[in-house]
Write a protein that holds these residues in place. Sequence first.
Motif, PDB file in Angstrom:
ATOM      1  N   GLN A 129       3.325  -9.874  -5.894  1.00 28.44           N
ATOM      2  CA  GLN A 129       3.608  -8.444  -6.016  1.00 28.44           C
ATOM      3  C   GLN A 129       3.027  -7.698  -4.820  1.00 28.44           C
ATOM      4  O   GLN A 129       2.209  -8.241  -4.076  1.00 28.44           O
ATOM      5  N   SER A 130       3.427  -6.449  -4.661  1.00 29.78           N
ATOM      6  CA  SER A 130       2.757  -5.627  -3.658  1.00 29.78           C
ATOM      7  C   SER A 130       1.323  -5.388  -4.119  1.00 29.78           C
ATOM      8  O   SER A 130       1.004  -5.521  -5.311  1.00 29.78           O
ATOM      9  N   LEU A 131       0.459  -5.037  -3.182  1.00 26.56           N
ATOM     10  CA  LEU A 131      -0.939  -4.795  -3.535  1.00 26.56           C
ATOM     11  C   LEU A 131      -1.036  -3.729  -4.615  1.00 26.56           C
ATOM     12  O   LEU A 131      -1.757  -3.899  -5.608  1.00 26.56           O
ATOM     13  N   LYS A 162      -1.401   7.417   7.217  1.00 26.29           N
ATOM     14  CA  LYS A 162      -0.619   8.645   7.305  1.00 26.29           C
ATOM     15  C   LYS A 162      -1.053   9.635   6.230  1.00 26.29           C
ATOM     16  O   LYS A 162      -1.828   9.324   5.323  1.00 26.29           O
ATOM     17  N   ASP A 163      -0.518  10.846   6.342  1.00 25.37           N
ATOM     18  CA  ASP A 163      -0.696  11.838   5.298  1.00 25.37           C
ATOM     19  C   ASP A 163      -0.174  11.247   3.985  1.00 25.37           C
ATOM     20  O   ASP A 163       0.889  10.623   3.966  1.00 25.37           O
ATOM     21  N   PRO A 164      -0.899  11.415   2.871  1.00 29.30           N
ATOM     22  CA  PRO A 164      -0.458  10.792   1.613  1.00 29.30           C
ATOM     23  C   PRO A 164       0.877  11.313   1.100  1.00 29.30           C
ATOM     24  O   PRO A 164       1.464  10.718   0.191  1.00 29.30           O
ATOM     25  N   ARG A 165       1.371  12.404   1.677  1.00 28.32           N
ATOM     26  CA  ARG A 165       2.686  12.905   1.292  1.00 28.32           C
ATOM     27  C   ARG A 165       3.809  12.131   1.983  1.00 28.32           C
ATOM     28  O   ARG A 165       4.969  12.220   1.589  1.00 28.32           O
ATOM     29  N   VAL A 166       3.464  11.405   3.044  1.00 28.49           N
ATOM     30  CA  VAL A 166       4.461  10.715   3.872  1.00 28.49           C
ATOM     31  C   VAL A 166       4.569   9.263   3.417  1.00 28.49           C
ATOM     32  O   VAL A 166       3.572   8.542   3.377  1.00 28.49           O
ATOM     33  N   PRO A 167       5.773   8.795   3.091  1.00 24.26           N
ATOM     34  CA  PRO A 167       5.930   7.391   2.684  1.00 24.26           C
ATOM     35  C   PRO A 167       5.465   6.431   3.777  1.00 24.26           C
ATOM     36  O   PRO A 167       5.676   6.674   4.968  1.00 24.26           O
ATOM     37  N   GLN A 168       4.826   5.357   3.386  1.00 24.34           N
ATOM     38  CA  GLN A 168       4.293   4.366   4.311  1.00 24.34           C
ATOM     39  C   GLN A 168       4.350   2.996   3.658  1.00 24.34           C
ATOM     40  O   GLN A 168       3.971   2.828   2.499  1.00 24.34           O
ATOM     41  N   ARG A 169       4.821   1.996   4.388  1.00 21.40           N
ATOM     42  CA  ARG A 169       4.937   0.648   3.830  1.00 21.40           C
ATOM     43  C   ARG A 169       3.586  -0.050   3.743  1.00 21.40           C
ATOM     44  O   ARG A 169       3.327  -0.831   2.835  1.00 21.40           O
ATOM     45  N   TRP A 170       2.704   0.210   4.727  1.00 22.78           N
ATOM     46  CA  TRP A 170       1.396  -0.429   4.733  1.00 22.78           C
ATOM     47  C   TRP A 170       0.546   0.125   3.598  1.00 22.78           C
ATOM     48  O   TRP A 170       0.318   1.335   3.520  1.00 22.78           O
ATOM     49  N   GLU A 171       0.064  -0.747   2.716  1.00 22.17           N
ATOM     50  CA  GLU A 171      -0.859  -0.368   1.666  1.00 22.17           C
ATOM     51  C   GLU A 171      -2.225  -0.906   2.052  1.00 22.17           C
ATOM     52  O   GLU A 171      -2.577  -2.054   1.765  1.00 22.17           O
TER      53      GLU A 171
END
Length: 429
Positions: A240-242, A287-296
């Motif tokens: 699963q994803s983290l 990134k800003d938490p409002r901006v989607p980002q793949r890296w967790e």
Amino acid sequence: MKRWRTDDIGRQRRRTALVPLILAFVVAWPGAGSCESQRSAAPSFSSEKLERVGDYIGNEIASGKIPGAILLIQQHGHPVYFENFGVRDLATKRPMTADTIFRLYSMSKPITSVVAMMLVEDGKLRLDDPVAKYIPAFAEMKVGVEKAGEKPALELEPANRPITIEDLLRHTSGLTYGFYGGSAIRSLYVQADLFAGDPDNAEFAERIAKLPLAEQPGTLWDYGHSTDVLGRVIEVISGQSLFQFEKQRLLDPLGMTATTFKVADPAKWPLIAEPMPEDRLPVVGIKDPRVPQRWESGGAGMVGTIGDYARFAQMLLNGGTFEGRRYLKPATIAMMTSDHIGPVSGIARDDTYFPGVSSGFGLGFAVRTSTPANTSWPLGEYRWDGVGGTFFFVDPKDDTLAVFMVQTPSERGRVQLALKTLIYQALGK
């Protein structure tokens, strides 16, 4: 004793509508922590001296150092001090409230470390496993060695042994950060542009495995991307994803419903706390938490509320249980919060050793190993903080925890030291 008080400096009074939220926030004593004899033996807090804690934070707001903050001090599973100060965002003037969302940054690391140890207890992961067992790109790592001379050169040498899961947990992997220090290795980490193109955890791990280590594995405590790589190991094992795995095994069962890697719902964006306009510190890759980002980022990417983190800290203080559910065994918590880099380990400490001279490091936490001068801070206390200014500590000896939420990168060290001093003075220490 409970203390719910309003501040006259830069703060609005709580409205009646907030009462249900506050009551929902309070972390009830689940009856699974220290034994009664230990609880009764611990000193209690002085109401008068706790006033100084609030006065200090209020003065920080009045002098324009921070926009607002929230502090919880909890003993024997019950709040003895919980207070909102100031505003969560100067631009909007919205007051600080219990549901305010904070960037946790490195306070993500203890969460990732706990989830990894859950896999250890499941028998799916071992501390002595080589990281390459799960991420083959780490099979033949090189170590960068700076050779002195008229033109210093960086030479590559084979790693003496594989990086292990224990190395990732205790920051002895040789993986570092590129944003502090001036070594040639750290410069390579910057030049590598590890986050170009919005990588996911798998891509990030493959990229960083191509870089040389800053030192031989198991030889030096070096703060860096170790916990991020640990997050990818968790993904490989779980399938699963983290975030999916953390949500399933820890966050949802523990009631940490606001803890995540991004704030996807625009309706919740006004809840996000912001630092002073001139006190913003961009963190590479985050990134800003409002901006989607793949890296967790298991090391720095999470956001959450004070109530969520208090539940996590109370679970640790309880020896791995909360509200009748067990997350880790007491022996596992004890192992994680013991010093793993002390003198007998042969592990050195780098020049920027963040835990400080009176602390060692366990598996995800700094651990108090000696009492600092002019304090009576207890041995065995463990803790961590974030670059945005948030911090927490767990004190098993006094059956106490504290969580402080703020967004102030530039003032974080000074404020943390002052608050901790005042908190222990209020406990008679």
